[in-house]
Design a protein around this motif. Sequence first.
Motif, PDB file in Angstrom:
ATOM      1  N   ALA A 103       6.981 -13.704  -3.842  1.00 59.98           N
ATOM      2  CA  ALA A 103       6.318 -12.557  -3.446  1.00 59.98           C
ATOM      3  C   ALA A 103       7.082 -11.801  -2.462  1.00 59.98           C
ATOM      4  N   CYS A 104       6.821 -10.700  -1.739  1.00 60.43           N
ATOM      5  CA  CYS A 104       7.593  -9.993  -0.976  1.00 60.43           C
ATOM      6  C   CYS A 104       6.775  -9.736   0.298  1.00 60.43           C
ATOM      7  N   GLY A 105       7.314  -9.679   1.632  1.00 55.85           N
ATOM      8  CA  GLY A 105       6.900  -9.258   2.706  1.00 55.85           C
ATOM      9  C   GLY A 105       5.730 -10.219   3.044  1.00 55.85           C
ATOM     10  N   THR A 106       4.511  -9.572   3.475  1.00 54.89           N
ATOM     11  CA  THR A 106       3.308 -10.074   3.952  1.00 54.89           C
ATOM     12  C   THR A 106       2.925 -11.049   2.813  1.00 54.89           C
ATOM     13  N   ALA A 107       2.786 -10.643   1.772  1.00 55.56           N
ATOM     14  CA  ALA A 107       2.627 -11.549   0.668  1.00 55.56           C
ATOM     15  C   ALA A 107       3.254 -13.007   0.449  1.00 55.56           C
ATOM     16  N   TYR A 108       4.814 -12.536   0.939  1.00 55.40           N
ATOM     17  CA  TYR A 108       5.726 -13.921   0.756  1.00 55.40           C
ATOM     18  C   TYR A 108       5.216 -14.666   1.987  1.00 55.40           C
ATOM     19  N   VAL A 146       2.341 -13.705  -5.740  1.00 53.10           N
ATOM     20  CA  VAL A 146       1.213 -13.271  -5.144  1.00 53.10           C
ATOM     21  C   VAL A 146       1.655 -11.513  -4.650  1.00 53.10           C
ATOM     22  N   SER A 147       0.525 -10.861  -4.914  1.00 55.86           N
ATOM     23  CA  SER A 147       0.944  -9.362  -4.707  1.00 55.86           C
ATOM     24  C   SER A 147      -0.673  -8.902  -4.489  1.00 55.86           C
ATOM     25  N   GLN A 148      -0.756  -8.019  -3.336  1.00 53.68           N
ATOM     26  CA  GLN A 148      -1.770  -7.329  -2.948  1.00 53.68           C
ATOM     27  C   GLN A 148      -1.885  -6.065  -4.365  1.00 53.68           C
ATOM     28  N   SER A 149      -0.912  -5.390  -4.241  1.00 50.45           N
ATOM     29  CA  SER A 149      -1.110  -4.224  -5.295  1.00 50.45           C
ATOM     30  C   SER A 149      -0.918  -4.606  -6.743  1.00 50.45           C
ATOM     31  N   GLY A 150      -0.044  -5.685  -7.001  1.00 55.60           N
ATOM     32  CA  GLY A 150      -0.108  -6.120  -8.186  1.00 55.60           C
ATOM     33  C   GLY A 150       0.975  -5.439  -9.029  1.00 55.60           C
ATOM     34  N   GLU A 151       1.779  -4.410  -8.351  1.00 60.13           N
ATOM     35  CA  GLU A 151       2.690  -3.599  -8.737  1.00 60.13           C
ATOM     36  C   GLU A 151       3.995  -3.822  -8.113  1.00 60.13           C
ATOM     37  N   THR A 152       4.381  -4.750  -7.366  1.00 58.38           N
ATOM     38  CA  THR A 152       5.601  -4.774  -6.660  1.00 58.38           C
ATOM     39  C   THR A 152       6.635  -5.025  -7.488  1.00 58.38           C
ATOM     40  N   ALA A 153       7.810  -4.185  -7.549  1.00 57.53           N
ATOM     41  CA  ALA A 153       8.759  -4.349  -8.559  1.00 57.53           C
ATOM     42  C   ALA A 153       9.568  -5.834  -8.595  1.00 57.53           C
ATOM     43  N   ALA A 212      -4.538   1.147   4.155  1.00 58.14           N
ATOM     44  CA  ALA A 212      -3.277   1.196   5.444  1.00 58.14           C
ATOM     45  C   ALA A 212      -2.181   0.721   4.661  1.00 58.14           C
ATOM     46  N   VAL A 213      -1.096   1.064   5.209  1.00 54.95           N
ATOM     47  CA  VAL A 213       0.218   0.473   4.429  1.00 54.95           C
ATOM     48  C   VAL A 213       0.302  -1.021   4.835  1.00 54.95           C
ATOM     49  N   ALA A 214       0.156  -1.137   6.385  1.00 57.71           N
ATOM     50  CA  ALA A 214       0.385  -2.385   6.587  1.00 57.71           C
ATOM     51  C   ALA A 214      -0.965  -3.537   5.943  1.00 57.71           C
ATOM     52  N   SER A 215      -0.306  -4.520   5.326  1.00 61.90           N
ATOM     53  CA  SER A 215      -1.500  -5.588   4.816  1.00 61.90           C
ATOM     54  C   SER A 215      -2.180  -6.420   5.684  1.00 61.90           C
ATOM     55  N   THR A 216      -3.447  -6.457   5.662  1.00 65.67           N
ATOM     56  CA  THR A 216      -4.097  -7.222   6.532  1.00 65.67           C
ATOM     57  C   THR A 216      -5.307  -8.210   6.041  1.00 65.67           C
ATOM     58  N   LEU A 254       6.281  -9.169  11.798  1.00 69.00           N
ATOM     59  CA  LEU A 254       6.383  -8.317  10.652  1.00 69.00           C
ATOM     60  C   LEU A 254       5.449  -7.223  11.162  1.00 69.00           C
ATOM     61  N   LYS A 255       4.146  -7.731  11.430  1.00 70.03           N
ATOM     62  CA  LYS A 255       3.043  -6.564  11.651  1.00 70.03           C
ATOM     63  C   LYS A 255       3.410  -5.861  12.676  1.00 70.03           C
ATOM     64  N   LEU A 256       3.975  -6.371  14.102  1.00 69.54           N
ATOM     65  CA  LEU A 256       4.182  -5.915  15.179  1.00 69.54           C
ATOM     66  C   LEU A 256       5.066  -4.624  14.914  1.00 69.54           C
ATOM     67  N   LYS A 257       6.473  -4.939  14.069  1.00 72.44           N
ATOM     68  CA  LYS A 257       7.185  -4.202  14.117  1.00 72.44           C
ATOM     69  C   LYS A 257       7.089  -2.981  13.180  1.00 72.44           C
ATOM     70  N   GLU A 258       6.435  -3.207  11.818  1.00 75.23           N
ATOM     71  CA  GLU A 258       6.283  -2.210  11.192  1.00 75.23           C
ATOM     72  C   GLU A 258       5.167  -1.259  11.375  1.00 75.23           C
ATOM     73  N   VAL A 259       4.267  -1.489  12.451  1.00 73.73           N
ATOM     74  CA  VAL A 259       3.342  -0.360  12.659  1.00 73.73           C
ATOM     75  C   VAL A 259       3.818   0.197  14.103  1.00 73.73           C
ATOM     76  N   SER A 311       2.869   0.682  -1.966  1.00 77.50           N
ATOM     77  CA  SER A 311       3.050   0.067  -3.063  1.00 77.50           C
ATOM     78  C   SER A 311       4.730   0.062  -3.554  1.00 77.50           C
ATOM     79  N   VAL A 312       5.338  -0.822  -3.352  1.00 77.01           N
ATOM     80  CA  VAL A 312       6.752  -0.813  -3.537  1.00 77.01           C
ATOM     81  C   VAL A 312       7.263  -1.179  -5.095  1.00 77.01           C
ATOM     82  N   THR A 313       7.392   0.257  -5.916  1.00 77.04           N
ATOM     83  CA  THR A 313       7.612  -0.177  -7.283  1.00 77.04           C
ATOM     84  C   THR A 313       8.954   0.087  -7.753  1.00 77.04           C
TER      85      THR A 313
HETATM   86  C1  F6R Z   1       3.504  -5.575   5.327  1.00 82.06           C
HETATM   87  C2  F6R Z   1       3.089  -5.299   3.810  1.00 82.06           C
HETATM   88  C3  F6R Z   1       4.282  -5.479   2.778  1.00 82.06           C
HETATM   89  C4  F6R Z   1       3.509  -5.991   1.303  1.00 82.06           C
HETATM   90  C5  F6R Z   1       4.749  -6.226   0.573  1.00 82.06           C
HETATM   91  C6  F6R Z   1       4.273  -6.805  -0.811  1.00 82.06           C
HETATM   92  O1  F6R Z   1       2.346  -5.161   5.873  1.00 82.06           O
HETATM   93  O2  F6R Z   1       2.240  -4.505   3.262  1.00 82.06           O
HETATM   94  O3  F6R Z   1       5.145  -6.501   3.193  1.00 82.06           O
HETATM   95  O4  F6R Z   1       3.078  -7.234   1.757  1.00 82.06           O
HETATM   96  O5  F6R Z   1       5.214  -4.893   0.076  1.00 82.06           O
HETATM   97  O6  F6R Z   1       3.477  -5.932  -1.496  1.00 82.06           O
HETATM   98  P1  F6R Z   1       2.200  -6.354  -2.462  1.00 82.06           P
HETATM   99  O7  F6R Z   1       1.584  -7.505  -2.031  1.00 82.06           O
HETATM  100  O8  F6R Z   1       1.393  -5.161  -2.963  1.00 82.06           O
HETATM  101  O9  F6R Z   1       3.119  -7.138  -3.593  1.00 82.06           O
END
Ligand code: F6R
Length: 611
Positions: A300-305, A351-358, A402-406, A489-494, A607-609
């Motif tokens: 996974a990436c970022g918060t999902a990681y 693991v992915s919130q958006s299900g689209e992370t490249a 919100a961009v920051a995943s919670t 991560l949460k603190l620095k990104e927002v 969504s980081v595609t």
């Molecule tokens: C941080 C954040 C990102 C996502 C990452 C993965 O708050 O939102 O680090 O967690 O870009 O995104 P998803 O979960 O959509 O694959």
Amino acid sequence: MCGIIGFTGARDCAELLIRGLEQLEYRGYDSAGIAVAGADGFAVCKAVGRIANLREKLGAALPAGHTGIGHTRWATHGRPSEENCHPHLDEKGRVAVVHNGIIENYLALKARLEEAGVRFSSETDTEVVAQLLGYYYTGDMKQTLLKVLPMLEGSFALGVLDANAPDALYCARRHSPLLVGLGRGEQYIASDAAALIEHTREMITLEDGDIGVLTAAGAAIYGPDGAPRARAPMHVSWDAGAARKNGYPHFMLKEICEQPQALRDTLAHYVDLERLEIRREQMPFDRQQALALKELTIAACGTAYHAGMMGRALLENIAGVRARAEIASEYRYGPVILPGGGPDSAVFLAVSQSGETADTLAALRRAKGLGMRAIAFSNVIGASIAREADTVMYTLAGPEIAVASTKAYLTQVLLFEILALDLAHLRGRITGEALKQRLAQLAALPGQAQAVLNRKEMVLNFAKRNRACRDVFFIGRLTDYTTSLEAALKLKEVSYLHSEAYAAGELKHGTIALIDEETLVAAIATQPEILQKTYANMQEVKARGAYLLLIGTPGANLPEDCEVWPVEGVHPTLAPLLATIYAQLLAYYTALMHGCDIDKPRNLAKSVTVE
Ligand code: F6R
């Protein structure tokens, strides 16, 4: 998540219902529909995709009728399709229902009705409500609701039409929000104020157990005993933008505060909380597969990681399954050594919130290419990662704007907890009785999350006092280290404040050189067996001038003059989730103090595609 609108009055309402649904679009949805009560029953129209598709289907001649309901659906039970889209009717076409929430016992209720000869036409839990209301119909919808609602387990906000009473709109609520809007000679219902604000600012917030009977003349509210309840309307002064956030100043705060509900919904989907049993049909492993499993690779990436790192620890500690957590962008190009064994021995989990992370999608494709079975956690039904995985487990956090995943993070970790408990049971590591005890602890989690949220003023005051702070280090050990990574991560990104996470024992191997009087060190310490070790690391940084915050469990030897945000009375594997909520609030309020664009931080996308 799903959106509800309803109207009764003296004018045709189809256009008003569609407008209302458009105001709810921001919540995210995959299909939409309306039902309007006319002289010959209901005119129903449904469409998959955007509301524009619904408009197109309806054409220029909108159905006539003064009472109606509409819904935007965000699929949970059953794929996005016209059959599964609301409103749902009973088989005789006498009752129409729109619903937000989850009926937990819908399979048992459905089986009972089917035995009695009722025919269903969708895969949804909602249709059960319509069929029950039709089946037990007494000739009076209020009485029927009083009879049927106690049969339902779970959460609901309901809008109901009765073909025999085309001038009345009925509604009910348990655990899912629903507003009644009061107009002149017309009344409304809506899941949030955004859909009503252009018609009225006088609104009643229904309470759990309330049933509403609305006519052009007014709105009467009754309790579950059928007796009238006085509910004072509030005057909503928000503008349309604020209404979409339900009065919260930012989506991030709204989504942080929605976490008890997100946990409740996700839990109810995977666990029968009445019987304290995991719903086996929702789980990806049967006993044979669980026993054959040698290694689970999470990417996974970022918060999902970070959720994946937490998952790794839970799978190893609870289920005794060897697991690895990989950053997806690394996994896609690095060497992969499979453990050997049959097809069920090495399993991949994205693991992915958006299900689209490249990168996560590419990692999943690579794992499948290597012959691994691929499971996905996704918060979005039908997203690319969900579609390409062999098995999907959805988090039911609702749309995250919100961009920051919670809230997605908390529900992802919850899914890992459920998965680990299920595997532990299937592999004979815990007894059925122990499993029930752990599930009972999980059932208490939404309430404990709410208790943390109730302390948000404390976090706000801390952020106000520390607005001049320059650097923040989060330290912790084991799963508390993972929470530290997420907190930093949460603190620095927002807030754009410099923040780092360190394994508490590692700081002294170099980074401690950076600590001075302007550094805040936030220690995350929730794990009883290593509490004293982390306290000792706090003493080390205090001796170098840092000022201290503890997010965790206070105890003997905690350094003096340390601010404490307590995490207590919760099972150690769940404690990190509560610590995370404090960290999210700290990030939010710090960003607020710094005047940042909280919902859309600079340089970031939801969504980081792209790679
Ligand atoms: C941080 C954040 C990102 C996502 C990452 C993965 O708050 O939102 O680090 O967690 O870009 O995104 P998803 O979960 O959509 O694959």
